[in-house]
Design a protein around this motif. Structure first.
Motif, short mmCIF file in Angstrom:
data_model
loop_
_atom_site.label_atom_id
_atom_site.label_comp_id
_atom_site.label_asym_id
_atom_site.label_seq_id
_atom_site.Cartn_x
_atom_site.Cartn_y
_atom_site.Cartn_z
N ASN A 332 0.83 -1.22 0.00
CA ASN A 332 0.00 0.00 0.00
C ASN A 332 0.86 1.26 0.00
O ASN A 332 0.56 2.23 -0.71
N LEU A 333 1.92 1.26 0.81
CA LEU A 333 2.83 2.42 0.83
C LEU A 333 3.45 2.64 -0.54
O LEU A 333 3.52 3.77 -1.03
N ALA A 334 3.91 1.56 -1.18
CA ALA A 334 4.57 1.68 -2.48
C ALA A 334 3.60 2.19 -3.55
O ALA A 334 3.97 3.00 -4.40
N ALA A 335 2.36 1.72 -3.50
CA ALA A 335 1.37 2.18 -4.49
C ALA A 335 1.11 3.67 -4.34
O ALA A 335 1.05 4.41 -5.32
N ILE A 336 0.97 4.13 -3.10
CA ILE A 336 0.71 5.55 -2.86
C ILE A 336 1.89 6.40 -3.31
O ILE A 336 1.76 7.43 -3.97
N MET A 337 3.10 5.94 -2.94
CA MET A 337 4.30 6.70 -3.29
C MET A 337 4.50 6.73 -4.81
O MET A 337 4.88 7.76 -5.38
N ALA A 338 4.24 5.61 -5.47
CA ALA A 338 4.37 5.57 -6.93
C ALA A 338 3.37 6.51 -7.59
O ALA A 338 3.69 7.19 -8.57
N SER A 339 2.15 6.57 -7.05
CA SER A 339 1.15 7.49 -7.61
C SER A 339 1.59 8.94 -7.45
O SER A 339 1.44 9.75 -8.35
N GLU A 340 2.17 9.28 -6.28
CA GLU A 340 2.64 10.64 -6.05
C GLU A 340 3.76 11.01 -7.02
O GLU A 340 3.89 12.16 -7.41
N LEU A 341 4.58 10.02 -7.40
CA LEU A 341 5.71 10.28 -8.29
C LEU A 341 5.37 10.09 -9.76
O LEU A 341 6.24 10.21 -10.62
N GLY A 342 4.12 9.77 -10.06
CA GLY A 342 3.70 9.61 -11.45
C GLY A 342 4.13 8.29 -12.06
O GLY A 342 4.21 8.17 -13.28
N LEU A 343 4.38 7.25 -11.24
CA LEU A 343 4.76 5.93 -11.74
C LEU A 343 3.54 5.01 -11.71
O LEU A 343 2.45 5.41 -11.32
N ASN A 344 3.76 3.74 -12.08
CA ASN A 344 2.66 2.76 -12.15
C ASN A 344 2.37 2.22 -10.75
O ASN A 344 3.18 1.45 -10.21
N PRO A 345 1.23 2.58 -10.12
CA PRO A 345 0.96 2.10 -8.75
C PRO A 345 0.70 0.60 -8.67
O PRO A 345 1.03 -0.02 -7.67
N LYS A 346 0.11 0.02 -9.73
CA LYS A 346 -0.17 -1.42 -9.69
C LYS A 346 1.12 -2.23 -9.69
O LYS A 346 1.25 -3.23 -8.97
N LEU A 347 2.11 -1.78 -10.48
CA LEU A 347 3.40 -2.47 -10.51
C LEU A 347 4.09 -2.36 -9.16
O LEU A 347 4.66 -3.34 -8.66
N ALA A 348 4.04 -1.17 -8.56
CA ALA A 348 4.67 -0.97 -7.26
C ALA A 348 3.99 -1.81 -6.18
O ALA A 348 4.66 -2.39 -5.31
N LYS A 349 2.66 -1.89 -6.23
CA LYS A 349 1.93 -2.68 -5.23
C LYS A 349 2.28 -4.17 -5.36
O LYS A 349 2.47 -4.86 -4.35
N ARG A 350 2.41 -4.65 -6.58
CA ARG A 350 2.76 -6.06 -6.80
C ARG A 350 4.16 -6.35 -6.26
O ARG A 350 4.37 -7.36 -5.57
N ALA A 351 5.12 -5.45 -6.56
CA ALA A 351 6.48 -5.65 -6.06
C ALA A 351 6.52 -5.56 -4.54
O ALA A 351 7.27 -6.31 -3.89
N GLY A 352 5.73 -4.65 -3.94
CA GLY A 352 5.71 -4.53 -2.48
C GLY A 352 5.16 -5.78 -1.81
O GLY A 352 5.67 -6.20 -0.76
N LEU A 353 4.14 -6.39 -2.40
CA LEU A 353 3.59 -7.62 -1.80
C LEU A 353 4.59 -8.77 -1.88
O LEU A 353 4.69 -9.58 -0.95
N LEU A 354 5.36 -8.84 -2.97
CA LEU A 354 6.24 -10.00 -3.19
C LEU A 354 7.67 -9.76 -2.70
O LEU A 354 8.51 -10.65 -2.87
N HIS A 355 7.99 -8.60 -2.11
CA HIS A 355 9.40 -8.28 -1.86
C HIS A 355 10.05 -9.21 -0.84
O HIS A 355 11.27 -9.38 -0.86
N ASP A 356 9.28 -9.84 0.06
CA ASP A 356 9.86 -10.71 1.09
C ASP A 356 9.52 -12.19 0.88
O ASP A 356 9.56 -12.97 1.83
N ILE A 357 9.20 -12.59 -0.36
CA ILE A 357 8.85 -14.00 -0.56
C ILE A 357 10.04 -14.92 -0.32
O ILE A 357 9.87 -16.12 -0.08
#
Length: 507
Positions: A332-357
């Motif tokens: 959720n943090l990554a999606a919000i931050m990506a949206s603020e920076l004009g990046l893809n929030p869905k991609l950031a949210k996916r990477a944030g969920l999987l970062h500790d697999i």
């Protein structure tokens, strides 16, 4: 007899004649009525035709009138345009006459200006000759000296402007970065979860403990063998402790023990059956948790094995912080931050969920969890941007996309916020002391203070021993040594303070 027949014949003949007379009268009447109706219909049709003719005539006249009105309005517009065009032509003629007059004046002024220019050039030439005679320098030498002085002055002004622009850009960048991080943190509210390596199983009375242990301990041995969990039955009233490093095993043991105690039938064969069923149920719960998490976050197209791994995070913890809650928070943090920076929030949210697999990998390996997660994501055909963000969130590999630093920042925010992770008081105090002692080991350091729960280190140095330039170097060296030699969550800010005090006493 004959007379009667004749009479009958005469009667029938008379009747027939009478009927013919009646029919002829009726037909004549019907014909007259038909003629009268035909006349009426003819009159009605004539009237209708007249009405239609009048209606068409009125419509035609109306159309003709409209056309006439349009023609009249068009003629009026044309007349107005002709009038305005004539006025513009007259104005243009006037202006052209004025322009001719102005041209004539300009020509006269140009003649005068040329004369004055010639005079100025003569005077300038005389002054240059006088300056050359006085200074002893040629014109070319004077020009070269002037150009060099202007260059130096321009360089100095340019460097000053560049420094101002750089400082302003840094200030704006810091403000914008702080704003984005603060807004991101404020917009995510998450739970604080603390877990241990043991689970306490409550029972109604201590008589159940004997049944769980069984004759000569066979039930408890069967339970430990089937679940892989150490079961501690001690003097703790109405409680049994389940101890295991793997939370999934502890959960299987807890559920199986609850079913056995509720059912009342506790023997080795029953224990194996219940544990097998419970393990399947927990596995289904893991998959369901993974699916529910991806649906809640709006992440689609994950490999089934990755969904299972996400579900297993529910039973894992890192420094006491639940791994699934941590991953959801980072997403959720990554999606919000990506949206603020004009990046893809869905991609950031996916990477944030999987970062500790990598922390819930099936096979044991000696790789860092970020690299292990990177290899798992590659194995299950995730996009290169997501794989890089997973592998680089602890700087084990180079960051190649803008998503990677966002995941690293959000991971630090989630892990370092107060109450997120559990830390033993003794190790916490030891870490603060190590921080202070490490800074005190440098020459010129007078005092050190670890503040803000060990996230900032303030170093006070002697002004006579350390200069302003040395203080900048000292701050960098201490931060580098902390980064290389110590283990800590988040980041540590190192502030070196150098001050000069002048003290006098009025008596």
């Amino acid at each position: 007899m004959i007379v009667s027949l004749v009479a009958i014949l005469l009667g029938s003949v008379i009747t027939f004649v009478i009927m013919r007379i009646g029919l002829s009268k009726k037909s004549a009447k019907i014909i007259e009525e038909a003629k009268s109706e035909a006349e009426l219909i003819k009159k009605e049709k004539i009237l209708q035709a007249k009405d239609k003719f009048l209606e068409l005539k009125s419509e035609h006249e109306k159309v003709i009138n409209e056309r006439n009105s349009k023609i009249v309005s068009a003629e009026n517009r044309i007349k107005q345009k002709e009038t305005s065009l004539n006025q513009k032509i007259e104005e243009t003629n006037k202006k052209s006459k004025e322009v001719d007059v102005i041209k004539e004046n300009l020509n006269n002024q140009m003649i005068i200006l040329d004369k004055k220019t010639d005079e100025v050039n003569k005077m300038h030439k005389q002054q240059v000759e006088q300056l050359v005679a006085i200074s002893g320098l040629s014109v070319e030498d004077a020009k070269a000296g002037l150009i060099e002085s202007l260059k130096e002055e321009a360089k100095t002004d340019a460097m000053a402007h560049i420094n101002e622009i750089v400082e302003e850009a840094k200030l704006q960048a810091n403000k914008e970065a702080k704003r984005i991080v603060i807004q991101t943190i404020q917009r995510v509210a998450s739970e604080q979860t603390v877990e241990n390596a043991v689970t306490v199983f409550h029972i109604e009375n201590d008589d159940v403990k004997g049944r769980i242990i069984g004759r000569e301990g066979r039930n408890i041995r069967a339970l430990e063998a089937a679940t892989g969990v150490e079961i501690v039955v001690d003097d703790t009233p109405e409680a049994i402790i389940l101890s295991a490093f793997d939370p999934i095993r502890r959960e299987v043991a807890r559920l199986a023990l609850h079913q056995l105690v509720t059912d009342g039938r506790i023997h080795p064969a029953r224990i194996e059956e219940v544990v097998t069923k419970t393990r399947k149920m927990v596995e289904e719960e893991i998959i369901e948790t993974g699916k529910r998490t991806t649906i809640d976050l709006g992440i689609h197209g994950l490999h089934p094995e990755l969904i299972r791994i996400v579900g297993k995070m529910k039973y894992r913890s890192s420094y006491g912080q639940n791994l699934l809650q941590h991953s959801r928070e980072v997403a959720n943090l990554a999606a919000i931050m990506a949206s603020e920076l004009g990046l893809n929030p869905k991609l950031a949210k996916r990477a944030g969920l999987l970062h500790d697999i990598g922390k819930v990998a099936e096979e044991e390996n000696e790789l860092p969890h970020a690299i292990a997660g990177f290899k798992m994501a590659e194995k299950f055909k995730e996009k290169p941007d997501i794989c890089n963000a997973i592998g680089a969130h602890h700087d084990e590999m180079e960051m190649k996309t803008l998503i990677a630093p966002i995941i690293q920042i959000c991971d630090a925010i989630s892990g370092s916020r107060p109450g997120a992770r559990r830390e033993v008081v003794e190790s916490y105090i030891k870490r603060l002391r190590e921080l202070e002692d490490l800074a005190l080991s440098y020459p010129g350091v007078l005092k050190t203070y670890a503040i803000q729960a060990g996230r900032e280190l303030r170093v006070i140095v002697g002004s006579e021993k350390v200069s302003d330039t040395d203080s900048e170097t000292l701050s960098y060296d201490i931060a580098k040594k902390i980064q290389d030699e110590m283990t800590y969550p988040g980041q540590i800010k190192v502030t070196v303070i150098r001050e000069t005090r002048a003290i006098n006493y009025a008596k």
